[in-house]
Write a protein that holds these residues in place. Structure first.
Motif, PDB file in Angstrom:
ATOM      1  N   GLN A   1      18.685  75.028 -34.786  1.00 43.27           N
ATOM      2  CA  GLN A   1      19.620  75.977 -35.385  1.00 43.27           C
ATOM      3  C   GLN A   1      19.746  77.128 -34.529  1.00 43.27           C
ATOM      4  N   GLN A   2      18.703  77.624 -33.942  1.00 46.40           N
ATOM      5  CA  GLN A   2      18.674  78.794 -33.001  1.00 46.40           C
ATOM      6  C   GLN A   2      19.693  78.818 -31.850  1.00 46.40           C
ATOM      7  N   VAL A   3      19.431  77.527 -31.390  1.00 46.17           N
ATOM      8  CA  VAL A   3      20.261  77.297 -30.166  1.00 46.17           C
ATOM      9  C   VAL A   3      21.823  77.472 -30.679  1.00 46.17           C
ATOM     10  N   ARG A   4      22.065  76.734 -31.924  1.00 46.62           N
ATOM     11  CA  ARG A   4      23.605  76.558 -31.989  1.00 46.62           C
ATOM     12  C   ARG A   4      24.142  78.072 -32.592  1.00 46.62           C
ATOM     13  N   ALA A   5      23.160  79.039 -32.910  1.00 46.46           N
ATOM     14  CA  ALA A   5      23.444  80.269 -33.692  1.00 46.46           C
ATOM     15  C   ALA A   5      23.676  81.344 -32.439  1.00 46.46           C
ATOM     16  N   GLN A   6      22.613  81.319 -31.355  1.00 49.27           N
ATOM     17  CA  GLN A   6      22.394  82.351 -30.338  1.00 49.27           C
ATOM     18  C   GLN A   6      22.525  81.745 -28.993  1.00 49.27           C
ATOM     19  N   GLY A   7      22.703  80.431 -28.785  1.00 46.70           N
ATOM     20  CA  GLY A   7      22.644  80.020 -27.443  1.00 46.70           C
ATOM     21  C   GLY A   7      21.330  80.039 -26.773  1.00 46.70           C
ATOM     22  N   MET A   8      21.610  79.370 -25.554  1.00 46.22           N
ATOM     23  CA  MET A   8      20.453  78.890 -24.780  1.00 46.22           C
ATOM     24  C   MET A   8      19.640  80.013 -24.043  1.00 46.22           C
ATOM     25  N   ALA A   9      20.217  81.146 -23.766  1.00 48.36           N
ATOM     26  CA  ALA A   9      19.777  82.221 -23.150  1.00 48.36           C
ATOM     27  C   ALA A   9      18.596  82.908 -24.071  1.00 48.36           C
ATOM     28  N   LYS A  10      18.672  83.111 -25.270  1.00 49.30           N
ATOM     29  CA  LYS A  10      17.638  83.372 -26.230  1.00 49.30           C
ATOM     30  C   LYS A  10      16.528  82.288 -26.185  1.00 49.30           C
ATOM     31  N   ILE A  11      16.753  81.160 -26.043  1.00 46.53           N
ATOM     32  CA  ILE A  11      15.741  80.215 -26.106  1.00 46.53           C
ATOM     33  C   ILE A  11      14.809  80.251 -24.941  1.00 46.53           C
TER      34      ILE A  11
ATOM     35  N   ALA B   1      15.925  81.143 -15.770  1.00 43.60           N
ATOM     36  CA  ALA B   1      17.444  80.921 -15.736  1.00 43.60           C
ATOM     37  C   ALA B   1      17.803  79.093 -15.918  1.00 43.60           C
ATOM     38  N   MET B   2      16.553  78.520 -15.434  1.00 41.23           N
ATOM     39  CA  MET B   2      16.788  77.173 -15.398  1.00 41.23           C
ATOM     40  C   MET B   2      16.829  76.734 -16.914  1.00 41.23           C
ATOM     41  N   THR B   3      16.140  77.164 -17.638  1.00 44.82           N
ATOM     42  CA  THR B   3      16.301  76.903 -19.330  1.00 44.82           C
ATOM     43  C   THR B   3      17.530  77.407 -19.807  1.00 44.82           C
ATOM     44  N   ALA B   4      18.029  78.593 -19.501  1.00 40.94           N
ATOM     45  CA  ALA B   4      19.046  79.219 -19.843  1.00 40.94           C
ATOM     46  C   ALA B   4      20.309  78.386 -19.482  1.00 40.94           C
TER      47      ALA B   4
ATOM     48  N   TYR C   1      19.760  69.871 -24.898  1.00 40.53           N
ATOM     49  CA  TYR C   1      18.532  70.665 -25.432  1.00 40.53           C
ATOM     50  C   TYR C   1      18.253  70.085 -26.816  1.00 40.53           C
ATOM     51  N   THR C   2      19.335  70.473 -27.463  1.00 45.75           N
ATOM     52  CA  THR C   2      18.907  70.389 -29.014  1.00 45.75           C
ATOM     53  C   THR C   2      18.655  68.610 -29.354  1.00 45.75           C
ATOM     54  N   ALA C   3      19.707  68.053 -28.594  1.00 45.59           N
ATOM     55  CA  ALA C   3      19.278  66.424 -28.832  1.00 45.59           C
ATOM     56  C   ALA C   3      17.855  66.109 -28.577  1.00 45.59           C
ATOM     57  N   CYS C   4      17.267  66.595 -27.620  1.00 47.40           N
ATOM     58  CA  CYS C   4      16.038  66.509 -27.256  1.00 47.40           C
ATOM     59  C   CYS C   4      14.815  67.112 -28.140  1.00 47.40           C
ATOM     60  N   CYS C   5      15.221  68.172 -28.907  1.00 47.05           N
ATOM     61  CA  CYS C   5      14.344  68.799 -29.749  1.00 47.05           C
ATOM     62  C   CYS C   5      14.413  67.914 -31.163  1.00 47.05           C
ATOM     63  N   GLU C   6      15.339  67.430 -31.226  1.00 46.49           N
ATOM     64  CA  GLU C   6      15.287  66.438 -32.493  1.00 46.49           C
ATOM     65  C   GLU C   6      14.539  65.000 -32.322  1.00 46.49           C
ATOM     66  N   LEU C   7      14.533  64.823 -30.795  1.00 44.92           N
ATOM     67  CA  LEU C   7      13.858  63.516 -30.449  1.00 44.92           C
ATOM     68  C   LEU C   7      12.332  63.959 -30.803  1.00 44.92           C
TER      69      LEU C   7
END
Length: 258
Positions: free
Chosen positions: A130-140, A166-169, A176-182
């Motif tokens: 939910q955080q990725v969907r709301a705030q994007g990958m930079a915050k993660i 930056a690699m993560t961003a 990323y979210t699909a792997c979080c669900e995994l």
């Protein structure tokens, strides 16, 4: 259904193959510290980006562990590699566990780094989606870097820390979210005794994401597995304590081939 993951294969065609599998939120470049030592010690090195990461395809999620494991088997088939050593960190290590359980004839040995057979924290992973969907990958990415490394390492290597953040961003949000669900409901513990490949489990003493207790569960569940805890290493221990991780990996691979 498997996807054709992006990969790089280096080293002599007749050398034993070592597959390097990345963590969530990274690419095959996370293994840069291990590449030259493995090549210099007579191995052929196959690095790849897990589906949804780096330059690999981003199929619709959610993904299952059999999907990411099946991608590795399909890659080995395409490259006509009958069996390989497998070194994985975090999600990459979980991929290795699955391969050891479900495709034992393809795995010459396993090195499972900073990983778990049952990550737990289901709600945390779903909250991160939910955080990725709301705030994007930079915050993660801001949070990931402090999980990946100790603060001492970040302070001593600020430019390298920025590159890895930056690699993560830059990781595709959908991948990323699909792997979080995994990871949210993964449980590979019951089938750990099925693994027959020589197995080394390495944990980082300062890994707050998957502390050494997770590594101990794997080592206790796999017959004959060796367990090592590396000091002053957080979650990306293979980078923070590259010399020690590489030494342990090389010892294990050479021992398995002997």
């Amino acid at each position: 259904m498997s996807v054709e993951v992006h990969h790089v294969l280096e080293g002599p065609a007749d050398a034993p193959v070592v597959v390097l599998s990345n963590s969530i939120g990274s690419t095959l470049e996370m293994w840069d510290p291990q590449l030259k030592p493995l090549l210099d010690n007579g191995f052929r090195v196959l690095r790849y980006d897990t589906r949804g990461h780096g330059r690999s395809p981003v199929p619709p999620g959610p993904y299952g562990i059999d999907d990411v494991g099946g991608d590795v088997l399909a890659l080995l088939d395409r490259l006509e590699i009958s069996a390989a050593h497998f070194v994985g960190l975090s999600l990459g290590g979980m991929t290795g566990i699955w391969l050891g359980q479900n495709a034992p004839d393809r795995v010459r040995s396993l090195v499972l780094c900073c990983t778990s057979a049952q990550p737990g924290n289901t709600q945390m992973w779903l909250d991160r989606v939910q955080q990725v969907r709301a705030q994007g990958m930079a915050k993660i990415a801001e949070g990931s870097i402090t999980r990946w490394f100790t603060q001492e390492w970040i302070d001593a290597h600020p430019e390298k820390a920025k590159e890895l953040q930056a690699m993560t961003a830059e990781t595709p949000a959908d991948g990323y979210t699909a792997c979080c669900e995994l990871l949210a409901d993964l449980d590979l513990v019951p089938a750990l005794p099925k693994i027959t490949a020589p197995t080394l489990v390495i944990s980082g003493a300062d890994d707050k994401a998957l502390p050494p207790d997770h590594g101990r569960v794997i080592a206790d569940g796999v017959h004959g597995a060796r367990f090592e805890v590396v000091e002053h290493a957080a979650h990306l221990g293979s980078y923070e304590q590259a010399e020690r991780f590489t030494q342990l990996i090389l010892e294990h691979l050479k021992g398995a081939d002997a």
